[in-house]
Design a protein around this motif. Structure first.
Motif, PDB file in Angstrom:
ATOM      1  N   VAL A 211       0.819  -1.221   0.000  1.00 31.09           N
ATOM      2  CA  VAL A 211       0.000   0.000   0.000  1.00 31.09           C
ATOM      3  C   VAL A 211       0.846   1.262   0.000  1.00 31.09           C
ATOM      4  O   VAL A 211       0.305   2.373  -0.038  1.00 31.09           O
ATOM      5  CB  VAL A 211      -0.966   0.011   1.210  1.00 31.09           C
ATOM      6  CG1 VAL A 211      -1.953  -1.137   1.111  1.00 31.09           C
ATOM      7  CG2 VAL A 211      -0.188  -0.093   2.518  1.00 31.09           C
ATOM      8  N   ASP A 212       2.170   1.096   0.050  1.00 30.60           N
ATOM      9  CA  ASP A 212       3.062   2.251   0.125  1.00 30.60           C
ATOM     10  C   ASP A 212       3.139   2.938  -1.244  1.00 30.60           C
ATOM     11  O   ASP A 212       3.643   2.383  -2.212  1.00 30.60           O
ATOM     12  CB  ASP A 212       4.465   1.799   0.568  1.00 30.60           C
ATOM     13  CG  ASP A 212       5.319   2.956   1.049  1.00 30.60           C
ATOM     14  OD1 ASP A 212       5.029   4.100   0.674  1.00 30.60           O
ATOM     15  OD2 ASP A 212       6.270   2.700   1.806  1.00 30.60           O
ATOM     16  N   GLN A 213       2.622   4.164  -1.323  1.00 34.29           N
ATOM     17  CA  GLN A 213       2.650   4.901  -2.572  1.00 34.29           C
ATOM     18  C   GLN A 213       3.963   5.665  -2.758  1.00 34.29           C
ATOM     19  O   GLN A 213       4.196   6.254  -3.816  1.00 34.29           O
ATOM     20  CB  GLN A 213       1.460   5.868  -2.634  1.00 34.29           C
ATOM     21  CG  GLN A 213       0.107   5.147  -2.604  1.00 34.29           C
ATOM     22  CD  GLN A 213      -1.056   6.112  -2.694  1.00 34.29           C
ATOM     23  OE1 GLN A 213      -0.945   7.184  -3.289  1.00 34.29           O
ATOM     24  NE2 GLN A 213      -2.182   5.725  -2.099  1.00 34.29           N
TER      25      GLN A 213
ATOM     26  N   THR B  85      12.018   9.467   7.850  1.00 37.18           N
ATOM     27  CA  THR B  85      10.993  10.422   7.424  1.00 37.18           C
ATOM     28  C   THR B  85       9.634  10.040   7.998  1.00 37.18           C
ATOM     29  O   THR B  85       9.227   8.876   7.938  1.00 37.18           O
ATOM     30  CB  THR B  85      10.907  10.456   5.885  1.00 37.18           C
ATOM     31  OG1 THR B  85      12.185  10.767   5.357  1.00 37.18           O
ATOM     32  CG2 THR B  85       9.889  11.485   5.411  1.00 37.18           C
ATOM     33  N   ARG B  86       8.933  11.027   8.560  1.00 37.44           N
ATOM     34  CA  ARG B  86       7.571  10.786   9.034  1.00 37.44           C
ATOM     35  C   ARG B  86       6.642  10.705   7.830  1.00 37.44           C
ATOM     36  O   ARG B  86       6.719  11.535   6.915  1.00 37.44           O
ATOM     37  CB  ARG B  86       7.133  11.901   9.971  1.00 37.44           C
ATOM     38  CG  ARG B  86       7.925  11.961  11.276  1.00 37.44           C
ATOM     39  CD  ARG B  86       7.516  13.163  12.081  1.00 37.44           C
ATOM     40  NE  ARG B  86       6.097  13.130  12.386  1.00 37.44           N
ATOM     41  CZ  ARG B  86       5.373  14.204  12.726  1.00 37.44           C
ATOM     42  NH1 ARG B  86       5.945  15.402  12.764  1.00 37.44           N
ATOM     43  NH2 ARG B  86       4.086  14.087  12.994  1.00 37.44           N
ATOM     44  N   VAL B  87       5.783   9.682   7.811  1.00 37.81           N
ATOM     45  CA  VAL B  87       4.923   9.440   6.649  1.00 37.81           C
ATOM     46  C   VAL B  87       3.468   9.374   7.065  1.00 37.81           C
ATOM     47  O   VAL B  87       3.137   9.173   8.243  1.00 37.81           O
ATOM     48  CB  VAL B  87       5.320   8.133   5.931  1.00 37.81           C
ATOM     49  CG1 VAL B  87       6.738   8.213   5.399  1.00 37.81           C
ATOM     50  CG2 VAL B  87       5.164   6.927   6.854  1.00 37.81           C
ATOM     51  N   ASP B  88       2.585   9.533   6.054  1.00 39.51           N
ATOM     52  CA  ASP B  88       1.152   9.385   6.286  1.00 39.51           C
ATOM     53  C   ASP B  88       0.740   7.957   5.979  1.00 39.51           C
ATOM     54  O   ASP B  88       1.586   7.082   5.769  1.00 39.51           O
ATOM     55  CB  ASP B  88       0.382  10.401   5.439  1.00 39.51           C
ATOM     56  CG  ASP B  88       0.699  10.270   3.947  1.00 39.51           C
ATOM     57  OD1 ASP B  88       1.178   9.193   3.538  1.00 39.51           O
ATOM     58  OD2 ASP B  88       0.465  11.237   3.204  1.00 39.51           O
ATOM     59  N   ALA B  89      -0.567   7.703   5.935  1.00 37.35           N
ATOM     60  CA  ALA B  89      -1.071   6.339   5.717  1.00 37.35           C
ATOM     61  C   ALA B  89      -0.712   5.805   4.344  1.00 37.35           C
ATOM     62  O   ALA B  89      -0.705   4.587   4.131  1.00 37.35           O
ATOM     63  CB  ALA B  89      -2.586   6.315   5.908  1.00 37.35           C
ATOM     64  N   ARG B  90      -0.394   6.696   3.413  1.00 35.59           N
ATOM     65  CA  ARG B  90      -0.007   6.258   2.078  1.00 35.59           C
ATOM     66  C   ARG B  90       1.460   5.889   1.997  1.00 35.59           C
ATOM     67  O   ARG B  90       1.933   5.400   0.976  1.00 35.59           O
ATOM     68  CB  ARG B  90      -0.301   7.361   1.057  1.00 35.59           C
ATOM     69  CG  ARG B  90      -1.757   7.773   0.977  1.00 35.59           C
ATOM     70  CD  ARG B  90      -1.921   8.998   0.089  1.00 35.59           C
ATOM     71  NE  ARG B  90      -1.092  10.092   0.572  1.00 35.59           N
ATOM     72  CZ  ARG B  90      -0.310  10.826  -0.212  1.00 35.59           C
ATOM     73  NH1 ARG B  90      -0.234  10.568  -1.489  1.00 35.59           N
ATOM     74  NH2 ARG B  90       0.405  11.825   0.290  1.00 35.59           N
ATOM     75  N   GLY B  91       2.246   6.185   3.066  1.00 35.10           N
ATOM     76  CA  GLY B  91       3.677   5.939   3.051  1.00 35.10           C
ATOM     77  C   GLY B  91       4.461   7.093   2.495  1.00 35.10           C
ATOM     78  O   GLY B  91       5.662   6.958   2.224  1.00 35.10           O
TER      79      GLY B  91
END
Length: 503
Positions: free
Chosen positions: A310-312, A320-326
Motif C-alpha cells: 500500500v506504500d505509494q 521520514t515521518r509518513v502518512d497512511a499512504r507511506g
C-alpha cells in the motif's frame, strides 16, 4: 556344465526375489525352532548315471537358529528303472535290458537365509548326500549299492502364515564313480538335480509374524500397531525426520520447518495464506495477497512502517515521518518552509532566513567568495609537518566550508592542496595529493550527504617559496587549500538570482 546351468536358473530367481520385497512382512521365525518339511520332488539324473528320471517323495526335519541359519536332514524315496542292466553308471550299447531299482536319497545340509526380511525368504544350502540303490532282482545284485558326495542348492520359502510356508528348492547332488569306471561315465563328477517343493511348518521359536507389517517381528517390535506404510527404526518405532509428529512414510511434507503447525497429512498450516506456516508466522492474519518477509510480516522496503503493498512512496528516506499512504507528512527535510522538491539548498541551518529557493539570505565572506569567484581559498588549514594529519585547530574551518558546500548539492568540487617546491618534485606532489585526499575524507566524514560522486582531489607543487605577508615567512606564500567549482554554470544561475557580480 549343463547341470550347473540348470542349477543357476533357480538360484538367480531366488536372488531376484531377495531384492524385490514387495510386501514387508517379516514372517521368518526367530530363535531356535523346529522345521518340518514334507515334500515331493522330481529327480533329473545325469546322462552318465544309469537311472531313469522319476518323481520322488520324502521329507525334511531341521533346526532353525534365528532368522539366518539352520540345518536340515532329508530323506526321499522313489522306484525307477535303470537304463541298462545293474550298474549305477551308464554303459555303451549293446547293454543288458533295464532293471527295476528302489532309490533312497538322504542327506544333511546347512541352510543360509539370504534375505529373511520379506514375504519370500531366499536361501542357499550345502551339505552331504547319499543315494542307496536296491535292485528288485536280488539274484543279480544281492547287496544294495550306494553313491554319495557333496550337494549344493538354492531355494525360497514363501510365507503363507507366520509359521506356514510354501518351500521350493533345487539340489545338485554330485557323484564320482570309482577308478576304472568305463566311458562314458568315467571318473569325472556327475550332477543329479532334484527339484523339490512342499509345505514347511515352523514349531517353537519367537516372533510370531509381523502384525503391523512394519518389517519388525512381533517379538522384537516395541511399537506394535504402527500404521501401515510408516517407516520404522530397528525397534519397530516410527521415524519422524522433521519432528512434526507425523511419521516418515505417511508424512506428505517430510521437510516441514521446526515449530510449524501441521495438518493430518504432516503439511504446514497457513491460515493467512502468506506462505509462512502457522507457528512460525510472527504476523498471523496478514491480509490476503500481502507480500511478506521470512517472518510472515508485511514487507516494508523503506522501513517507514507502511507495507510495500500500500506504500505509494516506497523509497521514503529513513527516518521520514509518513502518512497512511507511506509518503512524507512534511516534504521539507530542513524545515525552512520550502518544499524539498523546490529547495535548492536542502540542508539550511535551523532558523536561517531563506529566499524563495530555500537558500540563506545572509552570506558570509567564504560563501560570497565561492559564488563570485568559483572557489574558496583557505590558507589556515594546516597539517602536521610531513604528514597528512589535519591539525585540530583547522577542523572548524573544514566544518565551516562543509556548511557552505552542503547548501549546494549540485556543485562539482575539486579539493586541491598547493605546496611549495622544497624537496623533490615526486615527494612534494605525493604529499600534496595525500593531504588533498585527507581534507576530502574529513569533509565527507562530517557531511556524508555531499556524496563522493561530485568530489575529486588533486595535489599541486607551485614553485619555490618567496617572502610573503605573514611576518616575512616564505613558507606561507604558496601553501593553501582550494575548493574549486568545476561546473560553473550552477554558480552563474545563483549569481544571477542574487544579482552578484563575478570577479
Amino acid at each position: 556344465m549343463s547341470a550347473v546351468r540348470r542349477l543357476l536358473v533357480p538360484m538367480a530367481l531366488g536372488t531376484a526375489t531377495a531384492v524385490w520385497d514387495a510386501a514387508p512382512i517379516r514372517a521368518e521365525v526367530e530363535g531356535v525352532h523346529v522345521r518340518v518339511f514334507p515334500w515331493a520332488a522330481y529327480g533329473d539324473y545325469s546322462r552318465d548315471v544309469n537311472l531313469q528320471n522319476e518323481p520322488m517323495y520324502g521329507g525334511s526335519v531341521g533346526l532353525g537358529f534365528g532368522r539366518w541359519l539352520g540345518v536340515d536332514a532329508h530323506v526321499g524315496f522313489t522306484t525307477t528303472q535303470t537304463v541298462h542292466g545293474f550298474t549305477p553308471y551308464a554303459v555303451r550299447s549293446p547293454a543288458p535290458p533295464a532293471r527295476d531299482v528302489a532309490v533312497t536319497n538322504s542327506g544333511a545340509d546347512l541352510i543360509v537365509n539370504v534375505a529373511p526380511a520379506g514375504w519370500g525368504t531366499p536361501y542357499l544350502l550345502a551339505g552331504w548326500q547319499e543315494a542307496r540303490l536296491s535292485y528288485v532282482n536280488r539274484d543279480s545284485v544281492r547287496q544294495p549299492r550306494s553313491e554319495s558326495g557333496p550337494e549344493v542348492g538354492a531355494g525360497i520359502a514363501l510365507h503363507l502364515m507366520p509359521r506356514l510356508s510354501i518351500r521350493a528348492e533345487v539340489r545338485d547332488a554330485v557323484w564320482t564313480f570309482p577308478q576304472g569306471t568305463p566311458a562314458p561315465a568315467g571318473t569325472d563328477p556327475v550332477h543329479d538335480l532334484f527339484y523339490v517343493a512342499g509345505l514347511e511348518l515352523a514349531i517353537g521359536g519367537v516372533g510370531h509374524g509381523d502384525a503391523d507389517q512394519d518389517g519388525i517381528p512381533n517379538g522384537r517390535d516395541k511399537c506394535p500397531g504402527t500404521p501401515l506404510g510408516t517407516r520404522v527404526d530397528a525397534n519397530g518405532c516410527p521415524i519422524d525426520s522433521d519432528a512434526d509428529g507425523i511419521a516418515d512414510g505417511i508424512d506428505q511434507c517430510p521437510d516441514t520447518p521446526r515449530g510449524a503447525q501441521i495438518d493430518a497429512r504432516g503439511c504446514p498450516r497457513d491460515s493467512d495464506h502468506d506462505g509462512v506456516a502457522d507457528g512460525i508466522d510472527q504476523c498471523p492474519g496478514t491480509p490476503n495477497g500481502t507480500q511478506v518477509d521470512a517472518r510472515g510480516c508485511p514487507r516494508d522496503s523503506d522501513g517507514d512502517g507502511v507495507p510495500d503493498e500500500v506504500d505509494q512512496c516506497s523509497d521514503t528516506p529513513p527516518g521520514t515521518r509518513v502518512d497512511a499512504r507511506g509518503c512524507a507528512l512534511v516534504p521539507d527535510a530542513d524545515n525552512d518552509g520550502v518544499p524539498d522538491a523546490a529547495d535548492r539548498c536542502p540542508y539550511t541551518h535551523p532558523h536561517a532566513k531563506v529566499d524563495a529557493r530555500g537558500c540563506p539570505l545572509d552570506l558570509g565572506a567564504r560563501e560570497l567568495e565561492l559564488i563570485r569567484s568559483g572557489h574558496i581559498v583557505e590558507r589556515n588549514i594546516e597539517f602536521q609537518p610531513g604528514s597528512t594529519a589535519i591539525l585540530p585547530e583547522s577542523e572548524a574551518i573544514v566544518s565551516e566550508i562543509g556548511d557552505i558546500l552542503i547548501q549546494r548539492p549540485r556543485l562539482q568540487i575539486e579539493v586541491g592542496v598547493h605546496m611549495d617546491a622544497r624537496g623533490s618534485e615526486a615527494l612534494d606532489l605525493d604529499l600534496s595529493r595525500r593531504r588533498a585526499r585527507a581534507v576530502l575524507d574529513d569533509l565527507l566524514l562530517k557531511f556524508p550527504q555531499l556524496g563522493k560522486a561530485g568530489y575529486t582531489f588533486r595535489g599541486y607543487r607551485d614553485g619555490p617559496p618567496v617572502a610573503g605577508k605573514r611576518g616575512g615567512s616564505p613558507e606561507a606564500t604558496h601553501r593553501r587549500v582550494e575548493f574549486k567549482v568545476l561546473n560553473m554554470e550552477e554558480l552563474r544561475i545563483e549569481r544571477g538570482q542574487r544579482q552578484l557580480q563575478s570577479r
